[in-house]
Design an enzyme around this catalytic site. Structure first.
Site, PDB file in Angstrom:
ATOM      1  N   HIS A 131      37.782  62.105  39.517  1.00  0.00           N
ATOM      2  CA  HIS A 131      38.678  61.789  40.636  1.00  0.00           C
ATOM      3  C   HIS A 131      38.308  60.415  41.205  1.00  0.00           C
ATOM      4  O   HIS A 131      38.152  60.240  42.409  1.00  0.00           O
ATOM      5  CB  HIS A 131      38.560  62.861  41.725  1.00  0.00           C
ATOM      6  CG  HIS A 131      39.073  64.204  41.308  1.00  0.00           C
ATOM      7  ND1 HIS A 131      38.805  65.358  42.014  1.00  0.00           N
ATOM      8  CD2 HIS A 131      39.860  64.572  40.261  1.00  0.00           C
ATOM      9  CE1 HIS A 131      39.389  66.388  41.409  1.00  0.00           C
ATOM     10  NE2 HIS A 131      40.036  65.930  40.345  1.00  0.00           N
ATOM     11  N   GLN A 132      38.185  59.428  40.324  1.00  0.00           N
ATOM     12  CA  GLN A 132      37.754  58.089  40.744  1.00  0.00           C
ATOM     13  C   GLN A 132      38.806  57.472  41.680  1.00  0.00           C
ATOM     14  O   GLN A 132      39.988  57.444  41.351  1.00  0.00           O
ATOM     15  CB  GLN A 132      37.565  57.192  39.521  1.00  0.00           C
ATOM     16  CG  GLN A 132      36.613  57.751  38.483  1.00  0.00           C
ATOM     17  CD  GLN A 132      37.300  58.536  37.390  1.00  0.00           C
ATOM     18  OE1 GLN A 132      38.434  58.951  37.523  1.00  0.00           O
ATOM     19  NE2 GLN A 132      36.612  58.735  36.288  1.00  0.00           N
TER      20      GLN A 132
END
Length: 531
Positions: free
Chosen positions: A467-468
């Site tokens: 979930h950058q």
């Protein structure tokens, strides 16, 4: 979609790709969960010419269509397969970070969980941006408009007939129902919808919202872009790696991209929108001369705009999953992740900071599981949703093909280590509780560890949720990269629309908020260009 449409699309896109124009009204870089939305909204006007560039290839792949096959996509040809640099707090491990390299981006390789973010996330975005268009009440109307919700009716919060099919996982595995009973027994309230009212308060447990229909992935690209690909004003170009932005002074004039060994430069008469995700978006900005002046000079890139926040503020969700061997074989259903809980490590927090997510498969790092767990295993992930640690991206050279250095900096802040330990202990208690006893033959990971042994497990087990986010954040301080309308500070005709603009990471999976970011960008572009 009909075979007739598929044929029309193939013929049309072959023609458009063979007859590239020297310029388009808009160039969208990246076909992920934000870029696909922007491209569709602009292409809805037949008088607007849109070029959508994607570095990966077609999503017409059996393992992409099958929503339960996502584990096979990790590290494969449709994944950028990034690795963060070795981290001493993770015993020197360089942990993988997945990001889609295919039409649809992350929405073509992820787990297809539809998680809106908490009310307080969006109100925080609005406060940082100084724009109520980002607050919860505003984005709630977007969610209602874009959803085709097939769950318990909630007309105030859920929509029907929109582009995106969403439902609670249908006919879930009995393990999922037992999981909700276990959450409830542990004091986590359960709801019939993981979004809706649950994401306005203290959290809760629910059957997961999924963008899956009859076992098939419903990617954002397939929902938004694919139905428009038979139109003459939308060119979708695959295998097109965007390398640099083209400038006239401080105005973006177009984009350069590599395709089939040839460098192309195509102009944008109105704007370029960068939607490459929180790793490649800051990389493209820096390669193009937008970023911290000292960083750019270090690798010999001429500075066009000094913006020290580019590549800073990196955030992600991290987990150290717990695993149980099942008494019986587990046939995966839906997306393999059919139950989830959001909860607080401290009741005083304004939103949940921890998430437990059931996975109908063994899920563990090789360093944590010295021997691969049995195939008939299930897992509980342990996400820290409100990370205090911040990472940074840096260039390794001036060539666009040089790799990006990702210092994810996981667990740097002691608060994150404390929260993750609380989450692991909670998940162990859930997995070993009475409601799940008939599914748990034995606990495999972490086992009854305490003190230094449990800490060692966490260091070996921690992996990324992929979930950058947050590396080109929206805001008004010196480290902000875009303003409230997603325009890059100091540069004309350039916007960013993807997870990199988040001021802080949202509560839960990031795909749904990225769709909202794309919708907001589409509204702004249409308004500003009167199209």
């Amino acid at each position: 979609m009909s075979d007739n449409l598929a044929t029309r699309i193939r013929v049309n896109q072959q023609k458009l790709g063979a007859e590239l124009k020297p310029h388009y009204d808009f160039i969208i870089c990246g076909s992920g969960s934000s870029g696909s939305v922007v491209a569709r909204r602009l292409a809805e006007n037949a008088d607007v010419n849109v070029l959508l560039l994607e570095a990966g290839g077609s999503d017409d792949v059996a393992s992409i269509k099958d929503a339960s096959a996502w584990p096979s996509l990790r590290g494969g040809e449709h994944d950028w397969a990034f690795r963060a640099k070795p981290n001493p707090r993770l015993n020197g491990r360089a942990i993988p970070m997945s990001m889609g390299k295919v039409l649809g981006g992350g929405s073509s390789i992820n787990v297809m969980g539809w998680s809106r973010g908490h009310k307080n996330d969006w109100d925080h975005f609005a406060a940082e941006a100084g724009d109520d268009g980002w607050n919860y009440q505003s984005v709630l109307q977007i969610y209602r408009r874009i959803e085709d919700w097939h769950g318990a009716p909630d007309p105030a919060r859920r929509g029907k007939g929109g582009l995106l099919f969403v439902q609670p996982a249908p006919d879930p595995h009995p393990l999922a129902a037992a999981m909700l009973d276990a959450f409830a027994a542990a004091g986590v309230l359960t709801f019939d919808d993981q979004n809706g009212v649950m994401m306005e308060g203290d959290g809760g447990g629910a059957i997961s919202n999924v963008c899956v229909r009859d076992g098939q992935r419903q990617s954002v690209f397939r929902a938004y872009v694919y139905p428009y690909m038979d139109r003459p004003n939308l060119t979708v170009l695959t295998q097109a790696l965007v390398t640099r932005l083209a400038f006239e002074g401080k105005q973006v004039a177009g984009a350069e991209f590599l395709r089939e060994g040839k460098l192309h430069r195509i102009g944008a008469t109105r704007e370029v929108v960068v939607s490459l995700g929180a790793i490649h978006t800051p990389k493209l900005l820096m390669q193009s001369g937008i970023g911290d002046e000292a960083e750019l000079k270090r690798v010999g890139i001429p500075v066009i705009q000094h913006l020290p926040g580019v590549g800073r503020n990196f955030q992600d969700h991290f987990m150290a999953p717990c695993v149980w061997e099942s008494r019986d074989s587990i046939e995966p259903r839906n997306n393999r992740g059919e139950a989830t809980a959001f909860w607080k490590s401290d009741a005083a927090l304004d939103r949940p900071d921890l998430q437990s997510f059931m996975v109908e498969a063994p899920y563990a790092s090789p360093q944590a599981a010295k021997v691969a767990p049995p195939a008939n295993s299930w897992s509980l992930t342990t996400a820290v949703l409100r990370t205090a640690s911040r990472g940074r991206l840096r260039l390794t050279g001036s060539d666009p093909l040089d790799p990006i250095d990702i210092d994810a900096n996981a667990l740097d802040d002691p608060a994150d280590r404390k929260a993750l330990k609380i989450c692991v202990e909670f998940c162990r208690a859930i997995g070993n509780s009475a409601p799940l006893r008939r599914f748990a033959k034995r606990e495999i990971l972490p086992g009854p560890l305490e003190g230094a042994e449990l800490e060692a497990f966490i260091r070996n087990a921690t992996v990324s949720h992929s979930h950058q986010t947050c590396t080109a954040k929206m805001g008004r301080d010196a480290m902000s990269v875009v303003d409230h309308r997603l325009r890059v500070y100091g540069i004309n005709r350039l916007r960013i629309a993807d997870g990199s603009i988040m001021p802080r990471i949202v509560t839960g999976n990031t795909m749904a908020p990225c769709v909202v970011i794309g919708e907001r960008a589409g509204e702004m572009l249409k308004a500003d260009h009167n199209v």
